[in-house]
Scaffold this active site. Structure first.
Site, mmCIF file in Angstrom:
data_model
loop_
_atom_site.group_PDB
_atom_site.id
_atom_site.type_symbol
_atom_site.label_atom_id
_atom_site.label_comp_id
_atom_site.label_asym_id
_atom_site.label_seq_id
_atom_site.Cartn_x
_atom_site.Cartn_y
_atom_site.Cartn_z
ATOM 1 N NE ARG A 180 2.257 4.788 -1.460
ATOM 2 C CZ ARG A 180 3.185 4.276 -0.816
ATOM 3 N NH1 ARG A 180 4.286 4.002 -1.248
ATOM 4 N NH2 ARG A 180 2.945 4.107 0.481
ATOM 5 N NE ARG A 229 3.286 0.189 1.849
ATOM 6 C CZ ARG A 229 2.428 0.831 2.365
ATOM 7 N NH1 ARG A 229 2.569 1.016 3.728
ATOM 8 N NH2 ARG A 229 1.816 1.540 1.734
ATOM 9 N NE ARG A 260 -4.735 6.681 0.858
ATOM 10 C CZ ARG A 260 -3.961 5.936 1.704
ATOM 11 N NH1 ARG A 260 -4.506 5.232 2.644
ATOM 12 N NH2 ARG A 260 -2.693 5.696 1.595
ATOM 13 C CE LYS A 270 -2.320 7.303 6.493
ATOM 14 N NZ LYS A 270 -1.181 7.683 5.712
ATOM 15 N NE ARG A 277 6.170 2.380 4.358
ATOM 16 C CZ ARG A 277 5.110 3.166 4.531
ATOM 17 N NH1 ARG A 277 4.682 3.293 5.693
ATOM 18 N NH2 ARG A 277 4.895 3.836 3.330
#
Ligand code: AMP
Length: 199
Positions: free
Chosen positions: A146, A135, A90, A14, A129
Site C-alpha cells: 500500500r 482490519r 488516489r 484521514k 490499527r
C-alpha cells in the site's frame, strides 16, 4: 457545495480527521475504502472484485471507483451542504474525473488537506490499527504494498493539487485535536465557513 479532499498516505489519519470535519462543518462523508469494505461484507459483485485488489494492497480500477463516486454525489450526497472525500482521488485520472464531475455540477474542490506523516509512523499506526480493529489489509506485507502504491500512484497528486492552487499541507503528527485545529483553520480560510464549536 463545499468540497474538501482529505489526502494522505494510508495510516495518515484521514478517517479520524474526517469524522471531526463532518461533525464540525456539517458535511457528507465519502470514504471509498469504507464503501468498498461494506460491499465486501455484503458479498456484492463489486465487493468480490474489490477484495482481490484490497487484499494485495493494490488500487481498484479507476472506472469502478469513478462510477461509485458519481453515484454517491448524485444520490446519497445530493442534499448535502458539501462533501469530504476521504481516500479519493488516489490517481491522476481519478482527480481529473472528480474535477470534471464537479465542474459539470457547477462546483469545484475547495481545499485539499494533505496530512503529512513520516513513513515509520505510518507503519506503526497501521500495525496498531490492525491489532485493534482486525482490519484485514493492516498486515505488514499488504502495508508495504500500500505504501509503494501510494508513492507511485497517489503521491503525484500532491503536485497536481499544488498546481491547481488548492493544496493545504498539514503536519499529521501530533494530537488529534492539534491536527484538527490546523485543518479547520485551513478549511475556514478556503471556504468562509466556520466550525460549530471551538474546544
Ligand atoms: P482506505 O480505507 O482508504 O485505506 O482504502 C482501503 C483500500 O481500498 C485501498 O488499499 C484500495 O485497495 C481500495 N481503495 C480505496 N479507495 C480507493 C480509490 N480511490 N481508488 C482505488 N482503490 C481504492
Amino acid at each position: 457545495m463545499i468540497n474538501i479532499v482529505l489526502f494522505g498516505a494510508p495510516g495518515s489519519g484521514k478517517g479520524t480527521q474526517s469524522a471531526r470535519i463532518i461533525d464540525q462543518f456539517g458535511l457528507y462523508h465519502i470514504s471509498t475504502g469504507e464503501v468498498l469494505r461494506e460491499h465486501i461484507a455484503r458479498g456484492t459483485e463489486l465487493g468480490l472484485t474489490a477484495e482481490k485488489y484490497i487484499s494485495k494492497g493494490h488500487l481498484i480500477p479507476d472506472e469502478l471507483i469513478i462510477d461509485l463516486i458519481a453515484d454517491v454525489i448524485d444520490n446519497d450526497a445530493r442534499e448535502a451542504k458539501g462533501v469530504v472525500f476521504d481516500g479519493f482521488p488516489r490517481t491522476i485520472p481519478q482527480a481529473e474525473a472528480l474535477k470534471k464531475m464537479l465542474e459539470e455540477r457547477g462546483s469545484k474542490v475547495h481545499s485539499v488537506v494533505g496530512l503529512e506523516v513520516p513513513e515509520e509512523e505510518l507503519v506503526e499506526r497501521m500495525i496498531n490499527r490492525g491489532k485493534e480493529t482486525g482490519r484485514a489489509d493492516d498486515n505488514i506485507e499488504t502495508i508495504k504494498n500500500r505504501l509503494e502504491v501510494y508513492r507511485n500512484q497517489t503521491h503525484p497528486l500532491r503536485e497536481f493539487y499544488i498546481n491547481e492552487g488548492n493544496y493545504l499541507p498539514v503536519n499529521g503528527s501530533g494530537t488529534v485535536e492539534e491536527i484538527f485545529d490546523n485543518i479547520a483553520n485551513g478549511i475556514e480560510a478556503a471556504t468562509g465557513e466556520t466550525r460549530r464549536s471551538r474546544r
